[in-house]
Write a protein that holds these residues in place. Structure first.
Motif, PDB file in Angstrom:
ATOM      1  N   ILE A 135     -12.309  -1.211  23.013  1.00  0.00           N
ATOM      2  CA  ILE A 135     -13.376  -1.707  22.149  1.00  0.00           C
ATOM      3  C   ILE A 135     -14.649  -0.866  22.279  1.00  0.00           C
ATOM      4  CG2 ILE A 135     -14.956  -3.660  21.784  1.00  0.00           C
ATOM      5  CD1 ILE A 135     -12.594  -5.498  22.407  1.00  0.00           C
ATOM      6  N   HIS A 136     -15.009  -0.480  23.476  1.00  0.00           N
ATOM      7  CA  HIS A 136     -16.284   0.207  23.679  1.00  0.00           C
ATOM      8  C   HIS A 136     -16.193   1.727  23.576  1.00  0.00           C
ATOM      9  CE1 HIS A 136     -17.054  -3.727  25.777  1.00  0.00           C
ATOM     10  NE2 HIS A 136     -18.072  -3.656  24.949  1.00  0.00           N
ATOM     11  N   ALA A 137     -15.060   2.276  23.963  1.00  0.00           N
ATOM     12  CA  ALA A 137     -14.916   3.736  23.927  1.00  0.00           C
ATOM     13  C   ALA A 137     -13.979   4.201  22.829  1.00  0.00           C
ATOM     14  CB  ALA A 137     -14.438   4.253  25.277  1.00  0.00           C
ATOM     15  N   GLY A 138     -13.316   3.257  22.158  1.00  0.00           N
ATOM     16  CA  GLY A 138     -12.435   3.615  21.054  1.00  0.00           C
ATOM     17  C   GLY A 138     -11.234   4.430  21.456  1.00  0.00           C
ATOM     18  N   LYS A 139     -10.745   4.231  22.672  1.00  0.00           N
ATOM     19  CA  LYS A 139      -9.584   5.016  23.103  1.00  0.00           C
ATOM     20  C   LYS A 139      -8.560   4.124  23.782  1.00  0.00           C
ATOM     21  CE  LYS A 139     -11.865   6.451  27.423  1.00  0.00           C
ATOM     22  NZ  LYS A 139     -12.327   7.609  28.213  1.00  0.00           N
ATOM     23  N   ASP A 140      -7.318   4.466  23.564  1.00  0.00           N
ATOM     24  CA  ASP A 140      -6.224   3.755  24.185  1.00  0.00           C
ATOM     25  C   ASP A 140      -5.755   4.585  25.369  1.00  0.00           C
ATOM     26  OD1 ASP A 140      -3.992   2.409  24.955  1.00  0.00           O
ATOM     27  OD2 ASP A 140      -3.046   2.343  22.979  1.00  0.00           O
ATOM     28  N   ASP A 141      -5.978   4.074  26.562  1.00  0.00           N
ATOM     29  CA  ASP A 141      -5.617   4.811  27.756  1.00  0.00           C
ATOM     30  C   ASP A 141      -4.196   4.518  28.213  1.00  0.00           C
ATOM     31  OD1 ASP A 141      -5.910   2.235  28.601  1.00  0.00           O
ATOM     32  OD2 ASP A 141      -7.441   2.639  30.111  1.00  0.00           O
ATOM     33  N   GLY A 142      -3.412   3.939  27.301  1.00  0.00           N
ATOM     34  CA  GLY A 142      -2.049   3.600  27.657  1.00  0.00           C
ATOM     35  C   GLY A 142      -1.931   2.258  28.358  1.00  0.00           C
ATOM     36  N   ARG A 143      -3.060   1.578  28.475  1.00  0.00           N
ATOM     37  CA  ARG A 143      -3.065   0.294  29.163  1.00  0.00           C
ATOM     38  C   ARG A 143      -3.528  -0.802  28.210  1.00  0.00           C
ATOM     39  NH1 ARG A 143      -6.337   1.114  34.585  1.00  0.00           N
ATOM     40  NH2 ARG A 143      -5.401  -0.914  35.004  1.00  0.00           N
ATOM     41  N   GLY A 144      -3.274  -0.601  26.938  1.00  0.00           N
ATOM     42  CA  GLY A 144      -3.679  -1.579  25.945  1.00  0.00           C
ATOM     43  C   GLY A 144      -2.838  -2.842  26.026  1.00  0.00           C
ATOM     44  N   GLY A 145      -3.140  -3.755  25.143  1.00  0.00           N
ATOM     45  CA  GLY A 145      -2.404  -5.006  25.118  1.00  0.00           C
ATOM     46  C   GLY A 145      -3.339  -6.188  25.149  1.00  0.00           C
ATOM     47  N   SER A 146      -2.775  -7.352  24.952  1.00  0.00           N
ATOM     48  CA  SER A 146      -3.579  -8.572  24.916  1.00  0.00           C
ATOM     49  C   SER A 146      -4.142  -8.879  26.299  1.00  0.00           C
ATOM     50  CB  SER A 146      -2.726  -9.744  24.422  1.00  0.00           C
ATOM     51  OG  SER A 146      -1.651  -9.986  25.316  1.00  0.00           O
ATOM     52  N   ASN A 147      -5.266  -9.588  26.292  1.00  0.00           N
ATOM     53  CA  ASN A 147      -5.929  -9.920  27.552  1.00  0.00           C
ATOM     54  C   ASN A 147      -6.721 -11.197  27.336  1.00  0.00           C
ATOM     55  OD1 ASN A 147      -7.389 -10.017  29.960  1.00  0.00           O
ATOM     56  ND2 ASN A 147      -7.600  -7.793  30.062  1.00  0.00           N
ATOM     57  N   GLN A 148      -6.031 -12.332  27.446  1.00  0.00           N
ATOM     58  CA  GLN A 148      -6.689 -13.613  27.176  1.00  0.00           C
ATOM     59  C   GLN A 148      -7.900 -13.873  28.066  1.00  0.00           C
ATOM     60  OE1 GLN A 148      -5.588 -17.360  28.790  1.00  0.00           O
ATOM     61  NE2 GLN A 148      -4.991 -18.146  26.776  1.00  0.00           N
ATOM     62  N   PRO A 149      -7.816 -13.615  29.380  1.00  0.00           N
ATOM     63  CA  PRO A 149      -9.005 -13.871  30.213  1.00  0.00           C
ATOM     64  C   PRO A 149     -10.217 -13.080  29.746  1.00  0.00           C
ATOM     65  CG  PRO A 149      -7.077 -13.594  31.597  1.00  0.00           C
ATOM     66  CD  PRO A 149      -6.659 -13.231  30.201  1.00  0.00           C
ATOM     67  N   ALA A 150     -10.030 -11.817  29.371  1.00  0.00           N
ATOM     68  CA  ALA A 150     -11.148 -10.988  28.936  1.00  0.00           C
ATOM     69  C   ALA A 150     -11.762 -11.526  27.641  1.00  0.00           C
ATOM     70  CB  ALA A 150     -10.693  -9.546  28.736  1.00  0.00           C
ATOM     71  N   VAL A 151     -10.917 -11.914  26.695  1.00  0.00           N
ATOM     72  CA  VAL A 151     -11.421 -12.445  25.422  1.00  0.00           C
ATOM     73  C   VAL A 151     -12.173 -13.752  25.654  1.00  0.00           C
ATOM     74  CG1 VAL A 151     -10.778 -13.305  23.146  1.00  0.00           C
ATOM     75  CG2 VAL A 151      -9.628 -11.291  24.078  1.00  0.00           C
ATOM     76  N   TYR A 152     -11.645 -14.618  26.502  1.00  0.00           N
ATOM     77  CA  TYR A 152     -12.321 -15.877  26.787  1.00  0.00           C
ATOM     78  C   TYR A 152     -13.669 -15.636  27.458  1.00  0.00           C
ATOM     79  CZ  TYR A 152      -8.435 -19.033  25.636  1.00  0.00           C
ATOM     80  OH  TYR A 152      -7.482 -19.762  24.982  1.00  0.00           O
ATOM     81  N   LEU A 153     -13.724 -14.674  28.360  1.00  0.00           N
ATOM     82  CA  LEU A 153     -14.989 -14.391  29.034  1.00  0.00           C
ATOM     83  C   LEU A 153     -16.051 -13.885  28.066  1.00  0.00           C
ATOM     84  CD1 LEU A 153     -13.537 -12.756  32.252  1.00  0.00           C
ATOM     85  CD2 LEU A 153     -15.010 -14.767  32.202  1.00  0.00           C
ATOM     86  N   ARG A 154     -15.629 -13.377  26.922  1.00  0.00           N
ATOM     87  CA  ARG A 154     -16.580 -12.794  25.966  1.00  0.00           C
ATOM     88  C   ARG A 154     -16.987 -13.762  24.851  1.00  0.00           C
ATOM     89  NH1 ARG A 154     -19.835 -12.006  23.330  1.00  0.00           N
ATOM     90  NH2 ARG A 154     -20.757 -10.146  22.414  1.00  0.00           N
ATOM     91  N   VAL A 155     -16.628 -15.031  24.916  1.00  0.00           N
ATOM     92  CA  VAL A 155     -16.947 -15.960  23.837  1.00  0.00           C
ATOM     93  C   VAL A 155     -18.450 -16.150  23.695  1.00  0.00           C
ATOM     94  CG1 VAL A 155     -14.763 -17.202  24.081  1.00  0.00           C
ATOM     95  CG2 VAL A 155     -16.803 -18.023  25.285  1.00  0.00           C
ATOM     96  N   GLU A 156     -18.864 -16.485  22.483  1.00  0.00           N
ATOM     97  CA  GLU A 156     -20.267 -16.785  22.195  1.00  0.00           C
ATOM     98  C   GLU A 156     -20.539 -18.258  22.515  1.00  0.00           C
ATOM     99  OE1 GLU A 156     -22.402 -14.614  21.405  1.00  0.00           O
ATOM    100  OE2 GLU A 156     -21.266 -12.896  20.625  1.00  0.00           O
ATOM    101  N   VAL A 157     -21.726 -18.531  22.993  1.00  0.00           N
ATOM    102  CA  VAL A 157     -22.079 -19.884  23.400  1.00  0.00           C
ATOM    103  C   VAL A 157     -22.159 -20.840  22.211  1.00  0.00           C
ATOM    104  CG1 VAL A 157     -23.909 -21.281  24.433  1.00  0.00           C
ATOM    105  CG2 VAL A 157     -23.257 -19.119  25.488  1.00  0.00           C
ATOM    106  N   ASP A 158     -22.640 -20.360  21.075  1.00  0.00           N
ATOM    107  CA  ASP A 158     -22.866 -21.267  19.947  1.00  0.00           C
ATOM    108  C   ASP A 158     -21.598 -21.598  19.171  1.00  0.00           C
ATOM    109  OD1 ASP A 158     -22.547 -18.725  18.972  1.00  0.00           O
ATOM    110  OD2 ASP A 158     -24.178 -18.834  17.508  1.00  0.00           O
ATOM    111  N   SER A 159     -20.541 -20.794  19.327  1.00  0.00           N
ATOM    112  CA  SER A 159     -19.331 -21.022  18.540  1.00  0.00           C
ATOM    113  C   SER A 159     -18.082 -21.232  19.383  1.00  0.00           C
ATOM    114  CB  SER A 159     -19.085 -19.843  17.599  1.00  0.00           C
ATOM    115  OG  SER A 159     -18.792 -18.661  18.342  1.00  0.00           O
ATOM    116  N   GLY A 160     -18.101 -20.779  20.623  1.00  0.00           N
ATOM    117  CA  GLY A 160     -16.898 -20.854  21.442  1.00  0.00           C
ATOM    118  C   GLY A 160     -15.858 -19.829  21.043  1.00  0.00           C
ATOM    119  N   LEU A 161     -16.262 -18.843  20.249  1.00  0.00           N
ATOM    120  CA  LEU A 161     -15.351 -17.795  19.788  1.00  0.00           C
ATOM    121  C   LEU A 161     -15.852 -16.433  20.227  1.00  0.00           C
ATOM    122  CD1 LEU A 161     -14.781 -19.004  16.110  1.00  0.00           C
ATOM    123  CD2 LEU A 161     -13.224 -19.323  18.053  1.00  0.00           C
TER     124      LEU A 161
END
Length: 228
Positions: free
Chosen positions: A113-139
């Motif tokens: 997301i930040h560097a725009g590169k796939d280092d071969g370690r891509g894939g879903s990451n639920q904990p990371a997405v949850y940690l990034r939620v917005e306070v006002d929407s929960g998304l």
């Protein structure tokens, strides 16, 4: 802000504390506490050079599979990583609003997301997405929802210590709020879910979570001390 120091082993504040001879960072009230805590402290027992920071790597589902680790193996999902000056995680990470609202300014970095590169370690990451939620929407922001962030890196923006146990507990806290707090009508008397992203609810949840994990015998949760 309190200037008290707490024993890394038992968690109690005392005036008689001795630094770890190797890293000079962890402090202990007795040799017994230091010996007991060694298994937890060993991965980060290193004297840091100026600008170095310990971060926490949050493994993607793909990295978990490649390592042959079951997806429910919580202890294996979060691991220490040393961030040296100039590391992109220190320069490009974005603050997690939910953790900041709880009093812990945790920043998160995704190479995808930040560097725009796939280092071969891509894939879903639920904990990371949850940690990034917005306070006002929960998304999480759309770029986090539409792109698999891969393995991500966390660190405290204030450069204070961040442990694997704290990272895991933050994820579990936000997951609980998303599943149990959102969707209840405020006109029916329910408080806004966004109000629960605050220090008090976080502290109550984290103490309970630490206690539950400690009762399961997980060593990293043997005490609960500042800074969390």
């Amino acid at each position: 802000m309190s200037t008290k120091k707490y024993c890394a082993g038992c968690g109690f504040a005392t005036t008689v504390l001795k630094n770890c001879a190797k890293c000079k960072a962890a402090v202990y009230c007795s040799p017994a506490c230091q010996t007991t805590h060694w298994a937890v402290h060993k991965p980060v027992c290193r004297a840091l050079a100026p600008g170095e920071v310990w971060g926490i790597e949050v493994l993607s589902a793909g990295d978990m599979r490649r390592a042959g680790v079951p997806p429910d193996a919580l202890a294996a999902r979060f691991r220490h990583v040393l961030l040296t000056p100039g590391h992109p995680a220190l320069a490009m990470a974005e603050l997690c609003p939910a953790t900041a609202a709880a009093g812990l300014p945790v920043a998160i970095y995704s190479p995808v997301i930040h560097a725009g590169k796939d280092d071969g370690r891509g894939g879903s990451n639920q904990p990371a997405v949850y940690l990034r939620v917005e306070v006002d929407s929960g998304l999480a922001p759309l770029r986090w929802q539409l792109n698999d962030p891969g393995t991500c890196i966390l660190h405290r923006a204030d450069r204070r210590p961040l442990t694997r146990e704290t990272a895991e507990t933050l994820w579990k806290w936000i997951a609980m709020l998303m599943s149990d707090a959102w969707g209840y009508p405020e006109d029916g008397g329910w408080a806004p879910a966004s109000d629960l992203f605050a220090p008090a609810p976080w502290q109550l949840f984290s103490r309970q979570y630490y206690r539950e994990q400690r009762e399961k015998g997980r060593k990293g949760f043997t005490n609960f001390y500042a800074p969390l």
